[in-house]
Design an enzyme around this catalytic site. Structure first.
Site, PDB file in Angstrom:
ATOM      1  N   ASN A  63      -0.118  -3.844  -6.309  1.00  0.00           N
ATOM      2  CA  ASN A  63      -0.595  -3.911  -4.913  1.00  0.00           C
ATOM      3  C   ASN A  63      -0.546  -5.335  -4.338  1.00  0.00           C
ATOM      4  O   ASN A  63      -0.884  -5.522  -3.171  1.00  0.00           O
ATOM      5  CB  ASN A  63      -2.012  -3.336  -4.775  1.00  0.00           C
ATOM      6  CG  ASN A  63      -3.066  -4.323  -5.257  1.00  0.00           C
ATOM      7  OD1 ASN A  63      -2.789  -5.180  -6.091  1.00  0.00           O
ATOM      8  ND2 ASN A  63      -4.266  -4.209  -4.732  1.00  0.00           N
ATOM      9  N   GLY A  81      -3.597   9.542 -10.185  1.00  0.00           N
ATOM     10  CA  GLY A  81      -2.494   9.089  -9.334  1.00  0.00           C
ATOM     11  C   GLY A  81      -2.415   7.571  -9.361  1.00  0.00           C
ATOM     12  O   GLY A  81      -2.870   6.935 -10.320  1.00  0.00           O
ATOM     13  N   GLY A  82      -1.856   6.998  -8.300  1.00  0.00           N
ATOM     14  CA  GLY A  82      -1.680   5.543  -8.249  1.00  0.00           C
ATOM     15  C   GLY A  82      -3.005   4.801  -8.369  1.00  0.00           C
ATOM     16  O   GLY A  82      -3.101   3.806  -9.105  1.00  0.00           O
ATOM     17  N   ALA A  83      -4.034   5.286  -7.676  1.00  0.00           N
ATOM     18  CA  ALA A  83      -5.320   4.585  -7.702  1.00  0.00           C
ATOM     19  C   ALA A  83      -5.973   4.707  -9.084  1.00  0.00           C
ATOM     20  O   ALA A  83      -6.462   3.722  -9.635  1.00  0.00           O
ATOM     21  CB  ALA A  83      -6.244   5.137  -6.624  1.00  0.00           C
ATOM     22  N   LYS A 116       3.599   1.335  -3.982  1.00  0.00           N
ATOM     23  CA  LYS A 116       3.081   0.554  -5.108  1.00  0.00           C
ATOM     24  C   LYS A 116       3.973   0.628  -6.346  1.00  0.00           C
ATOM     25  O   LYS A 116       3.994  -0.295  -7.154  1.00  0.00           O
ATOM     26  CB  LYS A 116       1.650   0.996  -5.444  1.00  0.00           C
ATOM     27  CG  LYS A 116       0.644   0.600  -4.370  1.00  0.00           C
ATOM     28  CD  LYS A 116      -0.782   0.926  -4.757  1.00  0.00           C
ATOM     29  CE  LYS A 116      -1.727   0.550  -3.613  1.00  0.00           C
ATOM     30  NZ  LYS A 116      -3.138   0.839  -3.917  1.00  0.00           N
ATOM     31  N   THR A 125       0.841  -1.195   0.000  1.00  0.00           N
ATOM     32  CA  THR A 125       0.000   0.000   0.000  1.00  0.00           C
ATOM     33  C   THR A 125       0.876   1.245   0.000  1.00  0.00           C
ATOM     34  O   THR A 125       2.102   1.170  -0.117  1.00  0.00           O
ATOM     35  CB  THR A 125      -0.998  -0.071   1.189  1.00  0.00           C
ATOM     36  OG1 THR A 125      -1.905   1.021   1.082  1.00  0.00           O
ATOM     37  CG2 THR A 125      -0.312  -0.028   2.531  1.00  0.00           C
ATOM     38  N   ARG A 155      -6.284  17.088 -12.097  1.00  0.00           N
ATOM     39  CA  ARG A 155      -5.803  18.454 -11.861  1.00  0.00           C
ATOM     40  C   ARG A 155      -4.593  18.734 -12.749  1.00  0.00           C
ATOM     41  O   ARG A 155      -4.546  19.743 -13.450  1.00  0.00           O
ATOM     42  CB  ARG A 155      -5.456  18.597 -10.374  1.00  0.00           C
ATOM     43  CG  ARG A 155      -5.025  19.966  -9.947  1.00  0.00           C
ATOM     44  CD  ARG A 155      -4.809  20.011  -8.450  1.00  0.00           C
ATOM     45  NE  ARG A 155      -3.800  19.049  -7.987  1.00  0.00           N
ATOM     46  CZ  ARG A 155      -3.460  18.896  -6.716  1.00  0.00           C
ATOM     47  NH1 ARG A 155      -4.047  19.582  -5.768  1.00  0.00           N
ATOM     48  NH2 ARG A 155      -2.529  18.014  -6.380  1.00  0.00           N
TER      49      ARG A 155
HETATM   50  P1  NDP Z   1      -1.919   9.668  -5.259  1.00  0.00           P
HETATM   51  O1  NDP Z   1      -1.223  10.516  -4.282  1.00  0.00           O
HETATM   52  O2  NDP Z   1      -1.143   8.756  -6.139  1.00  0.00           O
HETATM   53  O3  NDP Z   1      -2.796  10.591  -6.268  1.00  0.00           O
HETATM   54  C1  NDP Z   1      -3.571  11.639  -5.743  1.00  0.00           C
HETATM   55  C2  NDP Z   1      -4.565  12.104  -6.802  1.00  0.00           C
HETATM   56  O4  NDP Z   1      -5.413  13.081  -6.193  1.00  0.00           O
HETATM   57  C3  NDP Z   1      -3.917  12.794  -8.001  1.00  0.00           C
HETATM   58  O5  NDP Z   1      -4.721  12.562  -9.132  1.00  0.00           O
HETATM   59  C4  NDP Z   1      -3.960  14.277  -7.584  1.00  0.00           C
HETATM   60  O6  NDP Z   1      -3.926  15.175  -8.676  1.00  0.00           O
HETATM   61  C5  NDP Z   1      -5.310  14.324  -6.920  1.00  0.00           C
HETATM   62  N1  NDP Z   1      -5.476  15.408  -5.971  1.00  0.00           N
HETATM   63  C6  NDP Z   1      -4.878  15.566  -4.759  1.00  0.00           C
HETATM   64  N2  NDP Z   1      -5.319  16.679  -4.140  1.00  0.00           N
HETATM   65  C7  NDP Z   1      -6.226  17.246  -4.981  1.00  0.00           C
HETATM   66  C8  NDP Z   1      -7.042  18.422  -4.902  1.00  0.00           C
HETATM   67  N3  NDP Z   1      -7.011  19.210  -3.839  1.00  0.00           N
HETATM   68  N4  NDP Z   1      -7.864  18.678  -5.949  1.00  0.00           N
HETATM   69  C9  NDP Z   1      -7.913  17.868  -7.021  1.00  0.00           C
HETATM   70  N5  NDP Z   1      -7.162  16.753  -7.149  1.00  0.00           N
HETATM   71  C10 NDP Z   1      -6.332  16.453  -6.138  1.00  0.00           C
HETATM   72  O7  NDP Z   1      -3.027   8.849  -4.414  1.00  0.00           O
HETATM   73  P2  NDP Z   1      -3.710   7.485  -4.822  1.00  0.00           P
HETATM   74  O8  NDP Z   1      -4.110   7.579  -6.245  1.00  0.00           O
HETATM   75  O9  NDP Z   1      -2.868   6.339  -4.396  1.00  0.00           O
HETATM   76  O10 NDP Z   1      -5.010   7.438  -3.884  1.00  0.00           O
HETATM   77  C11 NDP Z   1      -6.155   8.236  -4.134  1.00  0.00           C
HETATM   78  C12 NDP Z   1      -7.242   7.838  -3.156  1.00  0.00           C
HETATM   79  O11 NDP Z   1      -7.764   6.545  -3.451  1.00  0.00           O
HETATM   80  C13 NDP Z   1      -6.701   7.763  -1.746  1.00  0.00           C
HETATM   81  O12 NDP Z   1      -7.509   8.586  -0.952  1.00  0.00           O
HETATM   82  C14 NDP Z   1      -6.838   6.317  -1.320  1.00  0.00           C
HETATM   83  O13 NDP Z   1      -7.262   6.220   0.029  1.00  0.00           O
HETATM   84  C15 NDP Z   1      -7.918   5.787  -2.248  1.00  0.00           C
HETATM   85  N6  NDP Z   1      -7.736   4.343  -2.522  1.00  0.00           N
HETATM   86  C16 NDP Z   1      -8.710   3.471  -2.093  1.00  0.00           C
HETATM   87  C17 NDP Z   1      -8.582   2.092  -2.340  1.00  0.00           C
HETATM   88  C18 NDP Z   1      -9.644   1.158  -1.855  1.00  0.00           C
HETATM   89  O14 NDP Z   1      -9.418  -0.059  -1.876  1.00  0.00           O
HETATM   90  N7  NDP Z   1     -10.799   1.628  -1.467  1.00  0.00           N
HETATM   91  C19 NDP Z   1      -7.412   1.544  -3.039  1.00  0.00           C
HETATM   92  C20 NDP Z   1      -6.461   2.551  -3.468  1.00  0.00           C
HETATM   93  C21 NDP Z   1      -6.637   3.891  -3.184  1.00  0.00           C
HETATM   94  P3  NDP Z   1      -2.500  15.688  -9.296  1.00  0.00           P
HETATM   95  O15 NDP Z   1      -2.029  14.563 -10.177  1.00  0.00           O
HETATM   96  O16 NDP Z   1      -2.830  16.902 -10.042  1.00  0.00           O
HETATM   97  O17 NDP Z   1      -1.577  15.917  -8.123  1.00  0.00           O
END
Ligand code: NDP
Length: 284
Positions: free
Chosen positions: A90, A132-134, A69, A65, A155
């Protein structure tokens, strides 16, 4: 001499909050499997060493996690097609001294939408917010369901563009129109809106206009617990059906379990128990 118990773990930083040990213990009980599943906290600069130590202890498989990843992707000797497309891993499984890798996040999300929520994706218009990663992990399995259109909004537009470019062939194979977008005007009236951003973590606003929601749309936040509340309230306020990420969490774990143990665990009871626990901690 007592036989050693098959060892699994979740590796992360932080990891103390992880519900994976309870989920896998419930799967093991339901399928009559004997195994141990632990939490392993890896130092931020020490994922590779932690993984090597885990293998030395006889670890057979692990979930990975945040924030490892991408390092798990690099550590693997072989990866599934969906892990290759995601660029993130994962789930790892040890085989003849090597780590094989998969990404079960996307198939977990799809199963929660299609099976648990009963919402088909084939032929639908889907908005995925977050690259992002998810977002990377779920894009391929969503496309494999054959939506009519999938818009990936982020974003930072360049990240969405990169992911879209990597998935263009897959989209074509499934007859889906795939395009990238910024957050301001990703389109309107989607059947399914998926929030895979971390925006609600800091109590932030939902990052897209409410016009993205078709009346009665499914609006799912990958988060769960208090962090998902603002998105779910926004969805209800605008005539959509909100859903959090608990089902995805359980379903991605089930997919990992099935790969490791060769038996698919039932998920409904585990999800119901987890939902009751999460609701109780939210004061419901
Ligand atoms: P990352 O840090 O890899 O990516 C974050 C993403 O959020 C990017 O697309 C980023 O945009 C965007 N972001 C962050 N802040 C803002 C904001 N204020 N406004 C708009 N966009 C924003 O995180 P992950 O992708 O790993 O995780 C994302 C969510 O998914 C997490 O909250 C995690 O808990 C959840 N998740 C849930 C799982 C489940 O099994 N339920 C499994 C995996 C994840 P930018 O690229 O522009 O920075």
């Amino acid at each position: 001499m007592s036989a050693s118990i098959d060892l699994y773990a979740v590796i992360g930083h932080p990891v103390a909050h992880s519900r994976s040990p309870a989920i896998h213990a419930a799967f093991a009980a339901a399928t009559g499997q004997t195994l141990r599943y632990e939490r392993v906290l890896a130092p931020l600069d020490g994922f590779a060493q932690t993984l090597a130590d885990f293998a030395d202890q006889g670890g057979l498989g692990c979930n990975v996690t945040v924030p490892f990843k991408f390092e798990a992707f690099a550590a693997a000797a072989e990866r599934s097609e969906r892990a290759e497309l995601a660029g993130a891993v994962n789930t790892l499984q040890r085989d003849s001294g090597r780590w094989l890798a998969d990404n079960t996040d996307g198939v977990g999300l799809v199963r929660d939408i299609v099976v648990n929520a009963g919402v088909p994706l084939a032929g639908r218009r889907v908005l995925l917010i977050g690259a992002g990663g998810a977002g990377a992990g779920v894009l391929g399995p969503l496309l494999a369901e054959g939506p009519a259109q999938l818009v990936l909004a982020n974003r930072s537009l360049d990240k969405a563009q990169t992911l879209v470019a990597r998935h263009t062939d897959l989209a074509r194979r499934h007859g889906s129109e795939l395009r990238s977008s910024g957050l301001e005007a990703p389109g309107t009236g989607f059947d399914v809106v998926l929030n895979a951003t971390a925006s609600s973590l800091g109590g932030g606003e939902v990052p897209v206009p409410a016009s993205v929601l078709k009346p009665g749309a499914l609006a799912l936040d990958l988060m769960y617990g208090p962090a998902a509340r603002p998105f779910l309230a926004w969805a209800t306020r605008h005539g959509a059906t909100g859903r959090d990420g608990l089902g995805m969490l359980v379903e991605q774990a089930a997919e990992s379990f099935a790969w490791w143990r060769g038996v698919r665990p039932p998920t409904a009871d585990v999800l119901a128990t987890l939902r009751a626990e999460v609701d109780a901690t939210q004061g419901h």
